[in-house]
Scaffold this active site. Sequence first.
Site, PDB file in Angstrom:
ATOM      1  N   LYS A  25      17.547 -59.508  78.069  1.00  0.00           N
ATOM      2  CA  LYS A  25      16.575 -59.915  76.483  1.00  0.00           C
ATOM      3  C   LYS A  25      16.156 -61.186  77.026  1.00  0.00           C
ATOM      4  O   LYS A  25      16.396 -62.464  77.033  1.00  0.00           O
ATOM      5  CB  LYS A  25      17.668 -59.503  75.737  1.00  0.00           C
ATOM      6  CG  LYS A  25      18.204 -60.177  74.999  1.00  0.00           C
ATOM      7  CD  LYS A  25      18.302 -62.135  74.504  1.00  0.00           C
ATOM      8  CE  LYS A  25      19.166 -62.256  74.251  1.00  0.00           C
ATOM      9  NZ  LYS A  25      18.600 -64.026  73.929  1.00  0.00           N
ATOM     10  N   ASP A  52      24.114 -59.980  70.411  1.00  0.00           N
ATOM     11  CA  ASP A  52      23.275 -59.050  70.867  1.00  0.00           C
ATOM     12  C   ASP A  52      24.262 -58.419  71.792  1.00  0.00           C
ATOM     13  O   ASP A  52      23.161 -57.235  72.015  1.00  0.00           O
ATOM     14  CB  ASP A  52      22.611 -60.206  72.153  1.00  0.00           C
ATOM     15  CG  ASP A  52      22.313 -61.201  71.472  1.00  0.00           C
ATOM     16  OD1 ASP A  52      22.104 -62.132  70.915  1.00  0.00           O
ATOM     17  OD2 ASP A  52      22.153 -62.703  72.868  1.00  0.00           O
TER      18      ASP A  52
HETATM   19  P1  ATP Z   1      23.544 -65.857  74.921  1.00  0.00           P
HETATM   20  O1  ATP Z   1      22.976 -66.365  75.006  1.00  0.00           O
HETATM   21  O2  ATP Z   1      24.448 -64.673  74.411  1.00  0.00           O
HETATM   22  O3  ATP Z   1      25.015 -66.695  74.796  1.00  0.00           O
HETATM   23  P2  ATP Z   1      23.358 -66.392  77.704  1.00  0.00           P
HETATM   24  O4  ATP Z   1      22.442 -65.657  78.436  1.00  0.00           O
HETATM   25  O5  ATP Z   1      23.494 -67.585  77.386  1.00  0.00           O
HETATM   26  O6  ATP Z   1      23.614 -65.455  76.779  1.00  0.00           O
HETATM   27  P3  ATP Z   1      25.622 -65.329  79.061  1.00  0.00           P
HETATM   28  O7  ATP Z   1      25.308 -65.301  80.740  1.00  0.00           O
HETATM   29  O8  ATP Z   1      25.711 -64.366  78.155  1.00  0.00           O
HETATM   30  O9  ATP Z   1      24.520 -66.641  78.617  1.00  0.00           O
HETATM   31  O10 ATP Z   1      27.090 -66.022  78.762  1.00  0.00           O
HETATM   32  C1  ATP Z   1      27.395 -66.096  78.705  1.00  0.00           C
HETATM   33  C2  ATP Z   1      28.652 -67.308  78.472  1.00  0.00           C
HETATM   34  O11 ATP Z   1      30.050 -65.996  78.565  1.00  0.00           O
HETATM   35  C3  ATP Z   1      29.392 -67.567  79.954  1.00  0.00           C
HETATM   36  O12 ATP Z   1      29.073 -68.734  80.584  1.00  0.00           O
HETATM   37  C4  ATP Z   1      30.678 -66.954  80.631  1.00  0.00           C
HETATM   38  O13 ATP Z   1      31.766 -68.218  79.880  1.00  0.00           O
HETATM   39  C5  ATP Z   1      30.768 -65.593  79.547  1.00  0.00           C
HETATM   40  N1  ATP Z   1      30.949 -64.458  80.353  1.00  0.00           N
HETATM   41  C6  ATP Z   1      31.980 -63.547  79.679  1.00  0.00           C
HETATM   42  N2  ATP Z   1      32.071 -62.689  80.080  1.00  0.00           N
HETATM   43  C7  ATP Z   1      30.362 -62.649  80.968  1.00  0.00           C
HETATM   44  C8  ATP Z   1      29.397 -62.053  82.038  1.00  0.00           C
HETATM   45  N3  ATP Z   1      29.760 -60.132  82.199  1.00  0.00           N
HETATM   46  N4  ATP Z   1      28.485 -61.615  82.511  1.00  0.00           N
HETATM   47  C9  ATP Z   1      28.425 -63.622  82.107  1.00  0.00           C
HETATM   48  N5  ATP Z   1      28.530 -64.760  81.574  1.00  0.00           N
HETATM   49  C10 ATP Z   1      30.066 -63.757  80.162  1.00  0.00           C
END
Ligand code: ATP
Length: 316
Positions: free
Chosen positions: A27, A154
């Site tokens: 997203k 989200d």
């Molecule tokens: P958001 O804005 O929802 O925080 P983001 O894109 O910045 O999303 P994500 O890739 O969703 O970040 O990951 C945030 C944190 O969630 C990661 O650093 C990790 O510690 C944790 N996490 C737990 N499970 C997962 C997964 N399956 N994939 C990615 N991260 C995960």
Amino acid sequence: MTGAWRPDEDDQQRGASGPVRVRVPAKINLHLGVGPLRADGYHELNTVYHAISIHDELTARRGDTLTLTMEGEGAGELALDDSNLVIRAARALAAQTGRPAHARLHLRKQIPLAGGLAGGSADAAATLVACDALWGTGLSRDDLAAIAAGLGSDVPFLVHGGTALGTGRGEAVSPVLVRPTSWHWVVAIADGGLSTPEAYRELDRLRDTGDAPAPIGSTDALLAALRQRDPAVLAAVLGNDLQAAALSMRPTLAATLRAGAAAGALAGIVSGSGPTCVFLTRDADDAERVAGELTAAGVCRQARPAHGPVAGARVC
Ligand code: ATP
């Protein structure tokens, strides 16, 4: 909720006997308005979510325990235990439907970790949809979205996909109903991630010291622009209150945004809490060209064309 598992029923009769494969999108936020910090530690959000064509894929098979393996983006960096959102989502669905959380799950990741594209939330949404099909629990999208809200702000949006308004801490989602239009983006993926909680803390700090730009406020202009179906109009109203925080934490993103403008993108913003930057372009050819120029400029790890809106987590 419907479809609760009944222990007297032969488990093998319900759900899928073969593997269930689910694709789930990343997203971006076309508008991310961050309001005041609430007593529960979350900020009040006013956001327009948009699902784009960069996908993770989760495969669920029958098993005697709950296991997770993974390949692709972030493999080897991410724990595969109870801290992983995939495992947490499977357990949450099992608890809600009163059945054992037994499945062999495999994740193929293309969405970068901690990239501001909600990859972890996407994986949680994919798990809910995959395990629901594998176990034959037969929950509706709204039932799944209700469980999703307990897993992260989200996650409900990624069950639904498309373009949607998010309020509360982002978990209250309602679809934006406009005539179908495809928007063409370039997604500039950075090296390394940024922590979402740290980005919110940095925004609070910038606001306390008077160094944050004025909040972008309501989504009215953005929703009106979506109805006009003209990328130049949409480009003028994209906005993200977290962008100042992401730029403060990662000043090199300013060069990425400048390079996109120089390449002729209509607009560029930081996606969510960053460090991914997204650029709106005129059409698919323009997106290919801008992606090529960003790659050549060396301002990101990878620049990929993508389009949206796309569906949320779906069995494929
Ligand atoms: P958001 O804005 O929802 O925080 P983001 O894109 O910045 O999303 P994500 O890739 O969703 O970040 O990951 C945030 C944190 O969630 C990661 O650093 C990790 O510690 C944790 N996490 C737990 N499970 C997962 C997964 N399956 N994939 C990615 N991260 C995960």
